[in-house]
Design a protein around this motif. Structure first.
Motif, PDB file in Angstrom:
ATOM      1  N   THR A  40       1.003 -59.787  63.677  1.00 27.43           N
ATOM      2  CA  THR A  40       1.910 -60.094  62.577  1.00 27.43           C
ATOM      3  C   THR A  40       2.866 -58.928  62.409  1.00 27.43           C
ATOM      4  N   LEU A  41       3.836 -59.102  61.555  1.00 28.98           N
ATOM      5  CA  LEU A  41       4.699 -57.989  61.156  1.00 28.98           C
ATOM      6  C   LEU A  41       4.289 -57.576  59.751  1.00 28.98           C
ATOM      7  N   PHE A  42       4.049 -56.304  59.562  1.00 32.05           N
ATOM      8  CA  PHE A  42       3.584 -55.752  58.295  1.00 32.05           C
ATOM      9  C   PHE A  42       4.791 -55.262  57.497  1.00 32.05           C
ATOM     10  N   PRO A  43       5.096 -55.906  56.347  1.00 33.02           N
ATOM     11  CA  PRO A  43       6.274 -55.481  55.576  1.00 33.02           C
ATOM     12  C   PRO A  43       5.910 -54.483  54.477  1.00 33.02           C
ATOM     13  N   CYS A  44       6.796 -53.550  54.245  1.00 32.69           N
ATOM     14  CA  CYS A  44       6.662 -52.590  53.152  1.00 32.69           C
ATOM     15  C   CYS A  44       7.811 -52.832  52.184  1.00 32.69           C
ATOM     16  N   PHE A  45       7.481 -53.278  50.960  1.00 30.89           N
ATOM     17  CA  PHE A  45       8.493 -53.671  49.987  1.00 30.89           C
ATOM     18  C   PHE A  45       8.881 -52.494  49.085  1.00 30.89           C
ATOM     19  N   MET A  46      10.182 -52.355  48.860  1.00 32.05           N
ATOM     20  CA  MET A  46      10.680 -51.348  47.938  1.00 32.05           C
ATOM     21  C   MET A  46      10.396 -51.779  46.496  1.00 32.05           C
ATOM     22  N   VAL A  47       9.929 -50.845  45.672  1.00 29.09           N
ATOM     23  CA  VAL A  47       9.710 -51.129  44.249  1.00 29.09           C
ATOM     24  C   VAL A  47      10.222 -49.968  43.413  1.00 29.09           C
ATOM     25  N   ASP A  48      10.666 -50.285  42.205  1.00 29.66           N
ATOM     26  CA  ASP A  48      11.159 -49.245  41.312  1.00 29.66           C
ATOM     27  C   ASP A  48      10.022 -48.404  40.737  1.00 29.66           C
ATOM     28  N   ASP A  49       8.870 -49.034  40.494  1.00 30.87           N
ATOM     29  CA  ASP A  49       7.729 -48.340  39.902  1.00 30.87           C
ATOM     30  C   ASP A  49       6.471 -48.856  40.586  1.00 30.87           C
ATOM     31  N   VAL A  50       5.867 -48.043  41.459  1.00 36.24           N
ATOM     32  CA  VAL A  50       4.747 -48.515  42.253  1.00 36.24           C
ATOM     33  C   VAL A  50       3.525 -48.812  41.387  1.00 36.24           C
ATOM     34  N   HIS A  51       3.301 -48.063  40.312  1.00 39.48           N
ATOM     35  CA  HIS A  51       2.132 -48.299  39.457  1.00 39.48           C
ATOM     36  C   HIS A  51       2.247 -49.647  38.752  1.00 39.48           C
ATOM     37  N   THR A  52       3.441 -49.966  38.274  1.00 39.17           N
ATOM     38  CA  THR A  52       3.650 -51.273  37.648  1.00 39.17           C
ATOM     39  C   THR A  52       3.469 -52.385  38.675  1.00 39.17           C
ATOM     40  N   ALA A  53       3.993 -52.180  39.877  1.00 38.12           N
ATOM     41  CA  ALA A  53       3.872 -53.200  40.921  1.00 38.12           C
ATOM     42  C   ALA A  53       2.418 -53.407  41.326  1.00 38.12           C
ATOM     43  N   VAL A  54       1.631 -52.335  41.379  1.00 35.59           N
ATOM     44  CA  VAL A  54       0.204 -52.448  41.696  1.00 35.59           C
ATOM     45  C   VAL A  54      -0.500 -53.304  40.656  1.00 35.59           C
ATOM     46  N   ARG A  55      -0.201 -53.093  39.375  1.00 33.27           N
ATOM     47  CA  ARG A  55      -0.826 -53.904  38.313  1.00 33.27           C
ATOM     48  C   ARG A  55      -0.450 -55.382  38.485  1.00 33.27           C
ATOM     49  N   ARG A  56       0.793 -55.638  38.857  1.00 28.15           N
ATOM     50  CA  ARG A  56       1.225 -57.024  39.033  1.00 28.15           C
ATOM     51  C   ARG A  56       0.509 -57.689  40.203  1.00 28.15           C
ATOM     52  N   VAL A  57       0.288 -56.927  41.283  1.00 30.01           N
ATOM     53  CA  VAL A  57      -0.449 -57.470  42.426  1.00 30.01           C
ATOM     54  C   VAL A  57      -1.845 -57.901  41.988  1.00 30.01           C
TER      55      VAL A  57
END
Length: 424
Positions: free
Chosen positions: A249-266
């Motif tokens: 597969t291709l592994f994507p790395c997404f840009m985020v403004d705030d990684v801690h907030t994005a982790v909570r959303r995941v």
């Protein structure tokens, strides 16, 4: 087999005609009606592209050639030109007017009309101007032009303004063909939700490097571990290889403004996310969505950019193949703020970020047994690229015309699927 760009297709909707095109059409009709009956007029039936794909700019070259029909074919084969409108062909076979789309620009041409004082460079004793053509890969274009009968006037070489070569085409016109240096090529700033880094997961990293090097022109440097390689090349994208993987597969790395907030959303959306760690390029969290697709989140303080147009060897498009497209849309809508618009095939969707295409452009297709990301690589000459794939131990389907260009579905020398795309 699903077309990797099918998800981008939308139903055809009427639009207002291009004013410039409408004006030219009225003038052509007026000339035809006023033309003496013995002059006559026929039209060419070759494939014509939409006039919105290339537009007239303030200054447009209009060439006089000594064999209009051959010129239409030659510029198509040498430079990838496409008919913008049906050419006007007179009763005596001469091309009265033709428009070719090359990139976002228009090249006009007509046959010689000595009775009007209009003759080409060869009859006049040489060109009086040069045509400056910008292309993604000057070496390929110049080599192909010479193979098709152009005269090499100045070999391709590196200059401060880019890599450049000069040819005289079979009709006597002088072309300066250039690939700008990477710093001069148009770029786009990556946003929250765009893909900042991509890693191709493969079983054997050295076999992958031996395959993709000659096929796509990739060069490699060492990665952060023995099974890793970083890709170097003209694409301007951040791409790597990662070996010892049983899931291609291709592994994507997404840009985020705030990684801690994005982790909570995941986590709230049903996925898994590791606590962020600091890397030289920012804060990173490795994650898995609620259908088992691996990805990463990246927060960086540095501005990251990507090329505005795919260069040969770059990732032009990604297809997210997933079991359930509705779950995918719900998950990444919540995590990244992505929105989606329907494609023209069942289970197909366009991926949008802030109302425009995610970068690089991507589509979604559901109904698959397992989540995977399948890349399409841009190539300048799909026939030559297919030959390189087969010579390197891979397989390719026969090239097929698409609304965006020509594509071929391929597998590499370890069975990983990808597409080649010669894009308009």
């Amino acid at each position: 087999m699903t077309d990797p760009l099918e998800a981008l297709r939308a139903p055809i909707e009427p639009v207002d005609p291009d004013p410039a095109f409408a004006a030219r059409l009225r003038e052509r009709v007026r000339r035809a009606l006023l033309e003496p009956k013995e002059a006559g007029m026929t039209t060419d039936t070759r494939d014509v592209v939409s006039p919105v794909e290339a537009r007239l700019h303030t200054l447009t070259p209009y060439l006089c050639v000594d064999d209009g029909q051959r010129a239409l074919e030659w510029y198509s084969r040498a430079f990838g030109a496409r008919l913008r409108t049906e050419p006007t062909v007179m009763e005596d076979g001469r091309v009265g007017h033709a428009e070719l789309a090359i990139g976002d620009s228009v090249l006009m041409l007509a046959d010689e009309w000595p009775e009007l004082g209009l003759v080409g460079p060869r009859r006049r004793g040489g060109p009086s101007q040069s045509i400056y053509l910008t292309v993604p890969d000057v070496d390929t274009v110049v080599d192909r032009a010479v193979e098709l009968g152009a005269e090499l006037s100045r070999p391709v070489a590196d200059h401060p303004y880019g890599r450049n070569g000069v040819i005289h085409d079979p009709f006597g016109h002088r072309w300066m063909i250039t690939t700008p240096p990477p710093s001069a090529r148009p770029t786009l700033t990556l946003r929250h939700g765009d893909i900042g880094y991509m890693a191709l997961w493969v079983p054997d990293v050295q076999r992958a490097a031996d395959f993709y090097g000659p096929v796509l022109g990739w060069r490699f440097t060492a990665g952060s571990a023995p099974q890793g390689r970083q890709v170097e090349g003209p694409s301007g994208q951040r791409v790597g290889l990662w070996g010892d993987q049983d899931h291609a597969t291709l592994f994507p790395c997404f840009m985020v403004d705030d990684v801690h907030t994005a982790v909570r959303r995941v986590r709230q959306a049903g996925g898994e996310a590791e606590e962020p760690t600091r890397a030289p390029y920012g804060l990173v969290s490795n994650c898995t969505d609620d259908q088992g697709m691996p990805f990463a989140l990246l927060q960086t303080t540095e501005e990251m950019t990507a090329p505005a147009q795919p260069a040969p060897g770059s990732v032009a498009y990604l297809t997210f193949e997933v079991p359930d497209s509705e779950r995918f849309r719900a998950f990444f809508g919540a995590v990244l703020g992505w929105t989606f618009s329907p494609g023209r095939v069942p289970g197909g969707w366009n991926v949008l970020n802030g109302g425009t295409e995610v970068r690089p452009m991507s589509g979604l297709h559901g109904g698959h047994d397992r989540s995977r990301v399948v890349p399409m690589y841009a190539v300048d000459d799909i026939e030559a690229a297919i030959a390189r794939v087969r010579a390197s131990g891979g397989e390719c389907s026969a090239p097929e015309p698409q609304h965006y260009g020509i594509s071929s579905m391929c597998t590499d020398n370890q069975g990983s699927r990808f597409y080649l795309g010669q894009l308009r």
